[in-house]
Enzyme design. Sequence first.
Site, PDB file in Angstrom:
ATOM      1  N   CYS A 115       0.834  -1.250  -0.049  1.00  0.00           N
ATOM      2  CA  CYS A 115       0.026  -0.049   0.120  1.00  0.00           C
ATOM      3  C   CYS A 115       0.992   1.340  -0.189  1.00  0.00           C
ATOM      4  O   CYS A 115       0.243   2.383  -0.453  1.00  0.00           O
ATOM      5  CB  CYS A 115      -0.989   0.031   1.220  1.00  0.00           C
ATOM      6  SG  CYS A 115      -2.178  -1.349   0.965  1.00  0.00           S
ATOM      7  N   HIS A 256      -3.869   6.746   2.202  1.00  0.00           N
ATOM      8  CA  HIS A 256      -3.901   5.707   1.884  1.00  0.00           C
ATOM      9  C   HIS A 256      -5.556   5.197   2.374  1.00  0.00           C
ATOM     10  O   HIS A 256      -5.708   5.606   3.506  1.00  0.00           O
ATOM     11  CB  HIS A 256      -2.829   4.742   2.080  1.00  0.00           C
ATOM     12  CG  HIS A 256      -3.413   3.119   2.125  1.00  0.00           C
ATOM     13  ND1 HIS A 256      -3.628   2.809   0.747  1.00  0.00           N
ATOM     14  CD2 HIS A 256      -3.373   2.193   2.875  1.00  0.00           C
ATOM     15  CE1 HIS A 256      -4.179   1.360   0.847  1.00  0.00           C
ATOM     16  NE2 HIS A 256      -4.067   0.883   2.050  1.00  0.00           N
ATOM     17  N   ASN A 286     -10.093  -0.611  -0.603  1.00  0.00           N
ATOM     18  CA  ASN A 286      -8.662  -0.556  -0.677  1.00  0.00           C
ATOM     19  C   ASN A 286      -8.045  -1.103  -2.070  1.00  0.00           C
ATOM     20  O   ASN A 286      -8.119  -2.283  -2.217  1.00  0.00           O
ATOM     21  CB  ASN A 286      -8.151  -1.181   0.531  1.00  0.00           C
ATOM     22  CG  ASN A 286      -6.799  -1.124   0.820  1.00  0.00           C
ATOM     23  OD1 ASN A 286      -6.012  -0.545  -0.141  1.00  0.00           O
ATOM     24  ND2 ASN A 286      -6.242  -1.511   1.945  1.00  0.00           N
TER      25      ASN A 286
HETATM   26  C1  COA Z   1     -10.283  -5.832   9.326  1.00  0.00           C
HETATM   27  C2  COA Z   1     -10.918  -4.998  10.349  1.00  0.00           C
HETATM   28  C3  COA Z   1     -12.169  -4.322   9.219  1.00  0.00           C
HETATM   29  C4  COA Z   1     -11.598  -5.842  11.289  1.00  0.00           C
HETATM   30  O1  COA Z   1     -12.316  -4.797  12.036  1.00  0.00           O
HETATM   31  P1  COA Z   1     -12.307  -4.882  13.865  1.00  0.00           P
HETATM   32  O2  COA Z   1     -13.152  -3.943  14.045  1.00  0.00           O
HETATM   33  O3  COA Z   1     -10.946  -5.190  14.182  1.00  0.00           O
HETATM   34  O4  COA Z   1     -13.259  -6.421  13.748  1.00  0.00           O
HETATM   35  P2  COA Z   1     -12.644  -7.795  14.455  1.00  0.00           P
HETATM   36  O5  COA Z   1     -11.524  -8.178  13.783  1.00  0.00           O
HETATM   37  O6  COA Z   1     -12.146  -7.685  15.895  1.00  0.00           O
HETATM   38  O7  COA Z   1     -13.823  -8.783  14.369  1.00  0.00           O
HETATM   39  C5  COA Z   1     -14.910  -8.317  15.166  1.00  0.00           C
HETATM   40  C6  COA Z   1     -15.937  -9.396  14.948  1.00  0.00           C
HETATM   41  O8  COA Z   1     -16.314  -9.326  13.413  1.00  0.00           O
HETATM   42  C7  COA Z   1     -16.294 -10.468  12.618  1.00  0.00           C
HETATM   43  N1  COA Z   1     -15.856 -10.241  11.368  1.00  0.00           N
HETATM   44  C8  COA Z   1     -14.990  -9.885  10.740  1.00  0.00           C
HETATM   45  N2  COA Z   1     -15.248  -9.581   9.397  1.00  0.00           N
HETATM   46  C9  COA Z   1     -16.590  -9.710   9.227  1.00  0.00           C
HETATM   47  C10 COA Z   1     -17.102  -9.288   8.070  1.00  0.00           C
HETATM   48  N3  COA Z   1     -16.627  -9.188   6.849  1.00  0.00           N
HETATM   49  N4  COA Z   1     -18.775  -9.452   8.181  1.00  0.00           N
HETATM   50  C11 COA Z   1     -19.141  -9.563   9.377  1.00  0.00           C
HETATM   51  N5  COA Z   1     -18.503 -10.050  10.451  1.00  0.00           N
HETATM   52  C12 COA Z   1     -17.063  -9.937  10.198  1.00  0.00           C
HETATM   53  C13 COA Z   1     -15.188 -11.013  13.278  1.00  0.00           C
HETATM   54  O9  COA Z   1     -15.258 -12.424  12.964  1.00  0.00           O
HETATM   55  C14 COA Z   1     -15.340 -10.986  14.638  1.00  0.00           C
HETATM   56  O10 COA Z   1     -16.187 -11.779  15.448  1.00  0.00           O
HETATM   57  P3  COA Z   1     -16.342 -12.451  16.702  1.00  0.00           P
HETATM   58  O11 COA Z   1     -16.220 -11.313  17.706  1.00  0.00           O
HETATM   59  O12 COA Z   1     -17.461 -13.320  16.509  1.00  0.00           O
HETATM   60  O13 COA Z   1     -14.847 -13.186  16.583  1.00  0.00           O
HETATM   61  C15 COA Z   1     -10.142  -4.082  10.903  1.00  0.00           C
HETATM   62  O14 COA Z   1      -9.537  -5.032  11.723  1.00  0.00           O
HETATM   63  C16 COA Z   1      -9.242  -3.399   9.908  1.00  0.00           C
HETATM   64  O15 COA Z   1      -9.578  -2.591   8.844  1.00  0.00           O
HETATM   65  N6  COA Z   1      -7.916  -3.687   9.779  1.00  0.00           N
HETATM   66  C17 COA Z   1      -6.922  -3.082   9.230  1.00  0.00           C
HETATM   67  C18 COA Z   1      -6.892  -3.829   7.929  1.00  0.00           C
HETATM   68  C19 COA Z   1      -6.303  -3.004   6.560  1.00  0.00           C
HETATM   69  O16 COA Z   1      -6.303  -1.731   6.780  1.00  0.00           O
HETATM   70  N7  COA Z   1      -5.697  -3.662   5.905  1.00  0.00           N
HETATM   71  C20 COA Z   1      -4.893  -3.140   4.761  1.00  0.00           C
HETATM   72  C21 COA Z   1      -3.740  -2.338   5.437  1.00  0.00           C
HETATM   73  S1  COA Z   1      -3.167  -1.416   3.895  1.00  0.00           S
END
Ligand code: COA
Length: 339
Positions: A115, A256, A286
């Site tokens: 990224c 980004h 993204n």
């Molecule tokens: C991936 C991301 C959106 C997850 O959001 P979060 O608030 O951290 O969510 P969590 O990982 O804590 O998951 C919370 C719950 O949602 C669930 N969940 C994850 N993805 C899901 C989806 N697409 N739909 C529904 N539920 C989902 C998880 O399984 C978890 O369930 P559980 O509590 O029963 O285990 C977030 O962590 C994020 O954006 N991270 C950075 C990713 C990124 O930017 N990557 C590229 C970098 S360049």
Amino acid sequence: MDKVRAQISAVGMYMPEQHISNHDLSEVVNTSDEWIRERTGIGERRFVSDKEANSDLSVKAIQNAFEGRDFHPEEIDLIIVATVTPDMMFPSTACIIQEKIKAKNAWGFDLSGACSGFLYALTTAAQFIQSGTHKKILVVGTDVMSSILNFEDRTTCVLFGDGAGAVLLEPAQKDDEGILDFILRSDGSGGKFLYMPGGGSLHPASHETIDQKMHYVHQDGRNVFKFAVKLMSQVSREILERNGYSTKDVSLFIPHQANMRIIRSSVERLKLSPEQVVINIDRYANTTAATIPIGLAEAFQQGRIKKGDLLLMASFGAGFTWGSLLLRWGDLGQPPGDQ
Ligand SMILES: CC(C)(COP(=O)(O)OP(=O)(O)OC[C@H]1O[C@@H](n2cnc3c(N)ncnc32)[C@H](O)[C@@H]1OP(=O)(O)O)[C@@H](O)C(=O)NCCC(=O)NCCS
């Protein structure tokens, strides 16, 4: 003028036509429009058709950058393509693009910075302009993330989209215009949080790597989130401070686009107002190396960038890689006729 600066003199973008809504994804994986919007700010993304590869998107972004202008491809000296989803492992997508646009005098290479790839590529290109050895360089940020997404993994497949952005870099006409400064960083200890394990020399493609779904994005979202929030605002503040600017001086912040919550947090930490920030994650998700040039192209085409504007760009991605760049928009950035 103590040194020649590099200036962006043309900018374009291309988004594939296929719109994929959150509802569409909820039909293939256990997710919902509500969850995706609330946790990421993404409303939809674009995916390529079966016939489109990375170089096709890139060529269209380059063509968009030169719309309404005379384009002399033989004048291009160098093509740098930032991507993690090249058409193939080799030859480079830069060589494929070179052939497609008939830039017969250009050499080129691909650069893997995830990224942060576009900022890495832009600053690499700037060195060739500053040294005086090159005059016209195409820098492309492009990714077809749909080609490496696991549509059985709801934690990753909802986050990404496909798209391309391209800029032309040339020597600036004035010494206070162009790329003013940049900060680029890497921390390989973050590699374990975001990676694609299969297909390289460590795990060459085999039945086993396919069965184990190793040719897809693997991510520990929470850890990536934590570092992105902290490091993107930190590196943005650092570049402003060391150049004697405050956030009030910034005309436009082009971050980004990984997650709306990451962008909002950076914006809050930097105390920027909403008008100062480019956001399109709601429409494009993204697009990895493409988010910043797409954001730049869209803002320019919407008339949000004028001569003299101070632009701040910031990125964070796999590696970990992150960085920031300050640029003063100049004469060359105007469409022909406005100069
Ligand atoms: C991936 C991301 C959106 C997850 O959001 P979060 O608030 O951290 O969510 P969590 O990982 O804590 O998951 C919370 C719950 O949602 C669930 N969940 C994850 N993805 C899901 C989806 N697409 N739909 C529904 N539920 C989902 C998880 O399984 C978890 O369930 P559980 O509590 O029963 O285990 C977030 O962590 C994020 O954006 N991270 C950075 C990713 C990124 O930017 N990557 C590229 C970098 S360049």
